[in-house]
Design an enzyme around this catalytic site. Structure first.
Site, PDB file in Angstrom:
ATOM      1  N   ILE A 210       0.834  -1.201   0.000  1.00 56.66           N
ATOM      2  CA  ILE A 210       0.000   0.000   0.000  1.00 56.66           C
ATOM      3  C   ILE A 210       0.868   1.250   0.000  1.00 56.66           C
ATOM      4  O   ILE A 210       0.617   2.193  -0.762  1.00 56.66           O
ATOM      5  CB  ILE A 210      -0.947  -0.005   1.209  1.00 56.66           C
TER       6      ILE A 210
ATOM      7  N   GLU B 170     -13.371  -2.047  17.785  1.00 54.73           N
ATOM      8  CA  GLU B 170     -14.353  -1.752  16.745  1.00 54.73           C
ATOM      9  C   GLU B 170     -15.624  -2.554  16.995  1.00 54.73           C
ATOM     10  O   GLU B 170     -15.559  -3.683  17.495  1.00 54.73           O
ATOM     11  CB  GLU B 170     -13.788  -2.090  15.367  1.00 54.73           C
TER      12      GLU B 170
ATOM     13  N   GLY C 203     -11.330   0.939   4.283  1.00 50.06           N
ATOM     14  CA  GLY C 203     -10.233   1.228   3.364  1.00 50.06           C
ATOM     15  C   GLY C 203     -10.217   0.335   2.142  1.00 50.06           C
ATOM     16  O   GLY C 203      -9.934   0.782   1.030  1.00 50.06           O
TER      17      GLY C 203
ATOM     18  N   HIS D 214     -13.672   1.372   9.031  1.00 48.25           N
ATOM     19  CA  HIS D 214     -12.832   0.286   8.511  1.00 48.25           C
ATOM     20  C   HIS D 214     -13.241  -0.079   7.080  1.00 48.25           C
ATOM     21  O   HIS D 214     -13.495  -1.249   6.758  1.00 48.25           O
ATOM     22  CB  HIS D 214     -12.929  -0.940   9.418  1.00 48.25           C
TER      23      HIS D 214
END
Length: 453
Positions: A201, A308, A333, A331
């Site tokens: 990434i 989360e 992405g 969350h």
């Protein structure tokens, strides 16, 4: 509970192609074996009897690829399952597919009576008890590459939004307020982007940022070849001191947990913006909130959090809530249609390769072995405790019968060894050999993959 079998059974059955090989049922020395099909390739369990459970809305691309390979007993859930519910759902299941919310604990693995592999349709695998899975001979696969573009695009977009103060101005406009101002509003061109973690990434983001005219620097604990004009930095603090925007792209490890704490945040260039789209435990959010409140950090975008909600609709709490230039996302992405389709294909290909040929290439918790399928003969696998003399004892089983081993590949990882064995001459003795392999001291799991005439 919503079950969707094969995303339209008729359509997938029409698409399904006959494919050699199959995922074996043998999960222990005492487990009963279902009758093999009468065909030139005899599998320990026919593909249409292999039970696959996919949770958390895994992409249709995964189901289609499974169907094309001949796997038709697929159940799908749109949500995560946990604890006792998950343990009950895994009864009789051979293959489990999950994303990030399902927690596969040691207790869940102990209750899974026929599970032989797990696919994590995401990058992270910390939701699975990896060592416990390995100790049961269960390789775990993931998708480390397929969502890199989606995360990189989100990161760059968030940096632009924060440096222009778009979210505070948008919220004001929604309230009927008109805030036309250039204060604390900047172009990204000419600014320095600091990337912490120059993996898949980080490297992709590096290319995108340079296309926008940014100067890119990065810090990684291993030497990485830079893309374009990106420059490595000698330390984390050296990167933080020079960066107008800082973004984190590291896995969750003992070394990275809490790496962006009070000291690191205060080492950032005053007025910089910060992004964490990696793992929630990497950043001290309380320290980040304090730095935003006193103006040291201009803005922050966070997609991952230490705790989360396990499912949609549950309450979410963060110290960054209510701060004007904070972008908080749940969350997402890698949550694009393109990424989910690629992830579905990447993980399912690994599961099919494991099923058809016993290949464990790409497993995150298991010795990595890969051999091509052969047109005739038999193939076994043997997962075992890595003890002296194991290979010679296995070879002796074949030697006593005067059988030639045409190929074998042994690899170890930690205290576990994994062996794939081929013999072109052992078709008649395949079941006898399997029984002897299972009886060897130190055996975790022995399986007959196929017997081909």
């Amino acid at each position: 509970m919503v079950h969707r079998h094969n995303a339209s059974q008729e359509a997938i059955t029409a698409r399904a192609k006959a494919r050699l090989g199959g995922l074996p049922l043998e999960t222990g020395a005492n487990e009963a074996q279902e009758p093999p099909p009468m065909s030139p390739t005899r599998l320990s369990l026919p593909k249409d009897k292999i039970k696959i459970l996919l949770l958390e809305g895994i992409s249709d691309s995964a189901v289609e690829l499974l169907a094309d390979a001949g796997y038709r007993s697929v159940k799908r859930e749109t949500k995560a399952l946990d604890g006792a519910v998950l343990a009950r759902a895994l009864k009789g299941v051979h293959v489990l597919g999950i994303r990030s919310r399902t927690q596969v604990t040691e207790e869940v693995l102990a209750a899974a009576d026929r599970l032989i592999t797990i696919g994590c349709f995401c990058i992270g695998t910390n939701q699975v008890a990896l060592e416990a899975a390995a100790s049961r001979g269960i390789p775990v696969f993931n998708a480390p590459f397929s969502n890199t573009r989606s995360v990189a695009e989100l990161t760059l977009g968030e940096i632009i939004m924060m440096m222009r103060g778009i979210f505070p101005k948008s919220n004001a406009a929604h309230r009927g307020e008109w805030d036309k101002s250039a204060a604390n509003s900047w172009e990204v061109r000419g600014k320095t982007l600091g990337i912490i973690g120059y993996g898949n990434i980080g490297a992709q983001l590096s290319v995108l940022a340079e296309a926008f005219g940014m100067r890119v620097i990065y810090f990684d604990h291993t030497t990485k070849l830079p893309h374009g004009n990106a420059q490595p930095m000698p330390s984390l603090h050296a990167l933080l001191a020079e960066s107008d925007a800082v973004t984190v792209h590291v896995p969750e490890t003992a070394e990275t947990m809490g790496m962006i704490g009070e000291a690191a945040i205060r080492a950032m260039k005053p007025g910089a913006v910060f992004v964490n789209n990696a793992r929630g435990t990497v950043v001290d959010l309380e320290a980040l909130a304090r730095a935003m409140k006193d103006g040291h950090v201009l803005g922050a975008a966070v997609d991952v959090f230490p705790v989360e909600p396990s499912r949609n609709g549950e309450a979410f709490v963060s110290p960054l809530q209510g701060l004007p230039n904070a972008i908080l996302t749940p969350h997402i992405g890698g949550s694009t249609g393109e990424a989910q389709s690629r992830i579905g294909q990447e993980v399912v290909r690994k599961l099919i390769d494991f099923s058809d040929t016993a290949a464990t290439f790409g497993a995150v918790n298991f010795p990595q072995v890969q051999l091509p399928a052969r047109p005739s003969g038999a193939r076994w696998t043997h997962a075992h405790r890595d003890t002296p003399g194991m290979l010679s004892r296995i070879n002796e089983i074949f030697g006593r019968r005067g059988l030639n081993i045409s190929a074998q590949f042994l690899q170890t990882a930690g205290d576990i060894g994994y062996l794939v064995i081929d013999s072109a001459e052992a078709r008649k003795e395949a079941e006898e050999i399997l029984a002897e392999l299972r009886e060897l001291p130190g055996t975790i799991r022995a399986r007959l993959i196929y017997e081909r005439h």
